[in-house]
Write an enzyme that holds these catalytic residues in place. Structure first.
Site, PDB file in Angstrom:
ATOM      1  N   CYS A  66     -10.773   9.693 -23.233  1.00  0.00           N
ATOM      2  CA  CYS A  66     -10.875   9.437 -21.787  1.00  0.00           C
ATOM      3  C   CYS A  66     -10.378  10.652 -20.995  1.00  0.00           C
ATOM      4  CB  CYS A  66     -10.054   8.195 -21.447  1.00  0.00           C
ATOM      5  SG  CYS A  66      -9.850   7.879 -19.691  1.00  0.00           S
ATOM      6  N   CYS A  69      -7.719   9.914 -18.308  1.00  0.00           N
ATOM      7  CA  CYS A  69      -6.445   9.599 -18.970  1.00  0.00           C
ATOM      8  C   CYS A  69      -5.679  10.876 -19.299  1.00  0.00           C
ATOM      9  CB  CYS A  69      -6.683   8.819 -20.259  1.00  0.00           C
ATOM     10  SG  CYS A  69      -7.483   7.225 -20.037  1.00  0.00           S
TER      11      CYS A  69
END
Length: 146
Positions: A66, A69
């Site tokens: 991600c 993230c």
């Protein structure tokens, strides 16, 4: 890797004529210190680190693949380290599917705040540093001063 807050190190000296070496021993502490540190959460330790904690805990649900993230992680870590009233628990949802399912994590990154085992706040997605600072300060304000 040993968590410095969970384990305290002592050095013992052995007076045996064959062994005059120092050995380091690690003793487990039963209580997690809430000092602005980052801990790795797993399916096995989540209950102890988050649900049984008496102080505020922020959980960052993330995945290695991600992109947002990877941007949010260092920002939230920096703010939590400066606050010292909360603990950051990072939980990789790919490796720890039971906890991710329990909290119905469907979007990444998801950040949840807990106090005394109860979820008190959450946000989803990448946010700016002022929002993150406010989120951490609001969560840290629930900490009891001892």
């Amino acid at each position: 890797m040993l968590n410095r807050r969970l384990f305290s190190r002592t050095t013992r000296y052995f007076l045996s004529p064959l062994s005059n070496r120092r050995r380091q021993h690690y003793f487990h502490s039963s209580q997690v210190a809430q000092t602005g540190q980052e801990l790795k959460g797993t399916d096995q330790n989540f209950e102890k680190l988050v649900e049984q904690a008496s102080e505020p805990v922020i959980v960052d649900f993330y995945a290695d693949w991600c992109g947002p993230c990877r941007v949010l992680g260092p920002l939230i870590k920096k703010v939590v380290e400066a606050n010292k009233k909360v603990t950051l628990v990072k939980l990789d949802i790919e490796e720890n599917k039971l906890v991710a399912e329990k909290f119905m994590i469907s979007s990444l990154p998801t950040v949840k705040a807990f106090h005394k085992g109860k979820e008190i706040d959450t946000f989803i997605g990448l946010r700016d540093s002022s929002f993150i600072k406010d989120f951490v300060e609001k969560t840290g304000s629930l900490a009891t001063d001892s």
